[in-house]
Structure formats: C-alpha cells, structure tokens
Design a protein around this motif. Structure first.
Motif, PDB file in Angstrom:
ATOM      1  N   LEU A 155       9.510  -0.545  -9.239  1.00 22.35           N
ATOM      2  CA  LEU A 155       8.333   0.218  -8.816  1.00 22.35           C
ATOM      3  C   LEU A 155       8.131   1.513  -9.588  1.00 22.35           C
ATOM      4  N   GLU A 156       8.989   1.790 -10.560  1.00 27.38           N
ATOM      5  CA  GLU A 156       8.858   3.020 -11.336  1.00 27.38           C
ATOM      6  C   GLU A 156       7.596   2.993 -12.188  1.00 27.38           C
ATOM      7  N   GLY A 157       6.744   3.977 -11.977  1.00 33.19           N
ATOM      8  CA  GLY A 157       5.519   4.103 -12.761  1.00 33.19           C
ATOM      9  C   GLY A 157       4.508   2.998 -12.535  1.00 33.19           C
ATOM     10  N   VAL A 158       4.575   2.344 -11.397  1.00 36.91           N
ATOM     11  CA  VAL A 158       3.693   1.206 -11.113  1.00 36.91           C
ATOM     12  C   VAL A 158       2.766   1.546  -9.955  1.00 36.91           C
ATOM     13  N   SER A 159       1.488   1.293 -10.143  1.00 35.88           N
ATOM     14  CA  SER A 159       0.511   1.398  -9.066  1.00 35.88           C
ATOM     15  C   SER A 159      -0.727   0.634  -9.504  1.00 35.88           C
ATOM     16  N   GLY A 160      -1.626   0.395  -8.554  1.00 35.62           N
ATOM     17  CA  GLY A 160      -2.885  -0.250  -8.895  1.00 35.62           C
ATOM     18  C   GLY A 160      -2.965  -1.700  -8.472  1.00 35.62           C
ATOM     19  N   LEU A 161      -3.727  -2.456  -9.237  1.00 40.92           N
ATOM     20  CA  LEU A 161      -4.068  -3.837  -8.894  1.00 40.92           C
ATOM     21  C   LEU A 161      -2.975  -4.816  -9.303  1.00 40.92           C
ATOM     22  N   VAL A 162      -2.555  -5.622  -8.356  1.00 38.37           N
ATOM     23  CA  VAL A 162      -1.677  -6.755  -8.621  1.00 38.37           C
ATOM     24  C   VAL A 162      -2.591  -7.973  -8.686  1.00 38.37           C
TER      25      VAL A 162
ATOM     26  N   ALA B  65       0.823  -1.212   0.000  1.00 39.00           N
ATOM     27  CA  ALA B  65       0.000   0.000   0.000  1.00 39.00           C
ATOM     28  C   ALA B  65       0.856   1.262   0.000  1.00 39.00           C
ATOM     29  N   GLU B  66       2.068   1.185   0.521  1.00 40.75           N
ATOM     30  CA  GLU B  66       2.968   2.340   0.513  1.00 40.75           C
ATOM     31  C   GLU B  66       3.313   2.774  -0.913  1.00 40.75           C
ATOM     32  N   HIS B  67       3.087   1.880  -1.863  1.00 40.36           N
ATOM     33  CA  HIS B  67       3.389   2.158  -3.274  1.00 40.36           C
ATOM     34  C   HIS B  67       2.111   2.176  -4.120  1.00 40.36           C
ATOM     35  N   ASN B  68       0.981   2.378  -3.443  1.00 34.30           N
ATOM     36  CA  ASN B  68      -0.329   2.420  -4.110  1.00 34.30           C
ATOM     37  C   ASN B  68      -0.615   1.136  -4.900  1.00 34.30           C
ATOM     38  N   LEU B  69      -0.237   0.022  -4.315  1.00 32.87           N
ATOM     39  CA  LEU B  69      -0.508  -1.282  -4.907  1.00 32.87           C
ATOM     40  C   LEU B  69      -1.428  -2.067  -3.986  1.00 32.87           C
ATOM     41  N   HIS B  70      -2.320  -2.823  -4.586  1.00 28.02           N
ATOM     42  CA  HIS B  70      -3.255  -3.634  -3.811  1.00 28.02           C
ATOM     43  C   HIS B  70      -3.602  -4.900  -4.577  1.00 28.02           C
ATOM     44  N   CYS B  71      -4.218  -5.849  -3.872  1.00 24.97           N
ATOM     45  CA  CYS B  71      -4.705  -7.068  -4.507  1.00 24.97           C
ATOM     46  C   CYS B  71      -6.229  -7.096  -4.374  1.00 24.97           C
TER      47      CYS B  71
ATOM     48  N   GLN C  31      -2.988  -4.426   5.121  1.00 28.63           N
ATOM     49  CA  GLN C  31      -1.882  -4.654   6.049  1.00 28.63           C
ATOM     50  C   GLN C  31      -1.075  -5.899   5.712  1.00 28.63           C
ATOM     51  N   THR C  32      -1.704  -6.880   5.090  1.00 33.55           N
ATOM     52  CA  THR C  32      -1.044  -8.164   4.851  1.00 33.55           C
ATOM     53  C   THR C  32      -0.480  -8.337   3.439  1.00 33.55           C
ATOM     54  N   PHE C  33      -0.837  -7.448   2.518  1.00 32.27           N
ATOM     55  CA  PHE C  33      -0.318  -7.538   1.159  1.00 32.27           C
ATOM     56  C   PHE C  33       0.989  -6.766   1.102  1.00 32.27           C
ATOM     57  N   GLN C  34       2.082  -7.493   0.817  1.00 31.11           N
ATOM     58  CA  GLN C  34       3.421  -6.925   0.917  1.00 31.11           C
ATOM     59  C   GLN C  34       4.240  -7.243  -0.329  1.00 31.11           C
ATOM     60  N   LEU C  35       5.353  -6.530  -0.474  1.00 35.38           N
ATOM     61  CA  LEU C  35       6.219  -6.784  -1.624  1.00 35.38           C
ATOM     62  C   LEU C  35       7.685  -6.734  -1.223  1.00 35.38           C
TER      63      LEU C  35
END
Length: 167
Positions: free
Chosen positions: A151-158, A126-132, A139-143
């Motif tokens: 992480l350059e230019g990456v955000s949104g749904l994984v 979530a610190e990088h605007n990413l979610h599942c 809290q539990t989705f991590q990378l």
C-alpha cells in the motif's frame, strides 16, 4: 472433499457450477472469457469424491491507477447450493490467499459483503483512498494485503479487466 488449483479438465464443471449457483449465465461467461484471454491468475476448486466441481474461487489481475502492482481480484466465489454453510467457500478463499502469497502477489481485492469477507482479514479499501468503478461500492470494496509494502504510495482507482464491465 479436495481443495486444489483448477486444471483444464475442471472447466466444464466450473461452468456448470457457476450457471447453477448464480441462476444466470453472466459469471460463467465471465470466467470462460477470462480463461480464454489468459486473465485468470488463479482458480481454486473444491471437488467431491467423484471429482465433480462443487466450489470455485477465481482470481483475476487488476491495475491500480493504470499500473500493474501484482494485485488480483477475487471474483466469482461459488459453492453448490446443497453444500453451502459447511466452510467450503472459506477453504477456497484461504487456499487462494495462501497460493497467491507464495506466488508473490501483493494484494487481493473483493467486492462483497463486509460481514463475510472481514473474517478473512479483508479491510475497507476506502481507508487507503482506493476505490473501484462501481458506484455505491465504498462499503463493499475491500482489500487483503499480502505484501508489507503493497500500500506504499498507492491510492486511486483499482481497475478490473474490461470483461467485468457487464456488471
């Protein structure tokens, strides 16, 4: 104890371990289907002195906003009950991260306990605007980043493969 990449002869032992470790069939069925469909990027096993599978970590491709960016998910991770708390899972994860780094993968994601996975260097996605897709997983989705520019230019749904929809 030997930690290594899985080979075809390990499939039955992996299946037995997953069915026993999770006390249900879902994870074993998931790995079997991913394997059959060619969606296991990497499998790492821990074997005992007789070659029996006592630990397993699977890594599967995921997409970011519908794009293949050389990211994978760690799931499932299991160790035989009698051998837990001996560092086997840690060795499986580190071996997987090392191998994926050598193979040129960019990032590993995991859905799991932050207290457990942060020891390896996983950070909240979530610190990088990413979610599942799973609700309440912020809290539990991590990378874990393997490549500097991952992480350059990456955000949104994984997005995980549809095989994970049953969870």
């Amino acid at each position: 104890m030997l930690i290594r990449v899985e080979i075809p002869v390990d499939a039955a032992g992996i299946d037995r371990l997953l069915r026993k470790a999770f006390a249900r069939d879902d994870e074993a069925d998931l790995v079997q289907q991913l394997r059959e469909d060619g969606l296991l990027t990497l499998g790492i096993v821990a074997t005992d002195d007789e070659g029996g599978v006592v630990g397993y970590a699977a890594f599967t491709p995921v997409d970011v906003q519908g794009e293949d960016r050389q990211w994978v998910a760690l799931a499932p991770l299991a160790v035989e009950d009698s051998l837990r708390r001996q560092g086997i899972a840690e060795k499986l994860v580190y071996e997987g991260l090392d191998a994926l780094n050598e193979f040129g993968y960019a990032t590993v994601v995991v859905l799991g306990s932050p207290q457990y996975y942060q020891r390896f260097g996983f950070k909240p996605a979530a610190e990088h605007n990413l979610h599942c897709r799973w609700p309440q997983s912020e809290q539990t989705f991590q990378l874990y980043v393997l490549a500097e520019d991952a992480l350059e230019g990456v955000s949104g749904l994984v997005a995980y493969p549809p095989h994970f929809d049953r969870f």
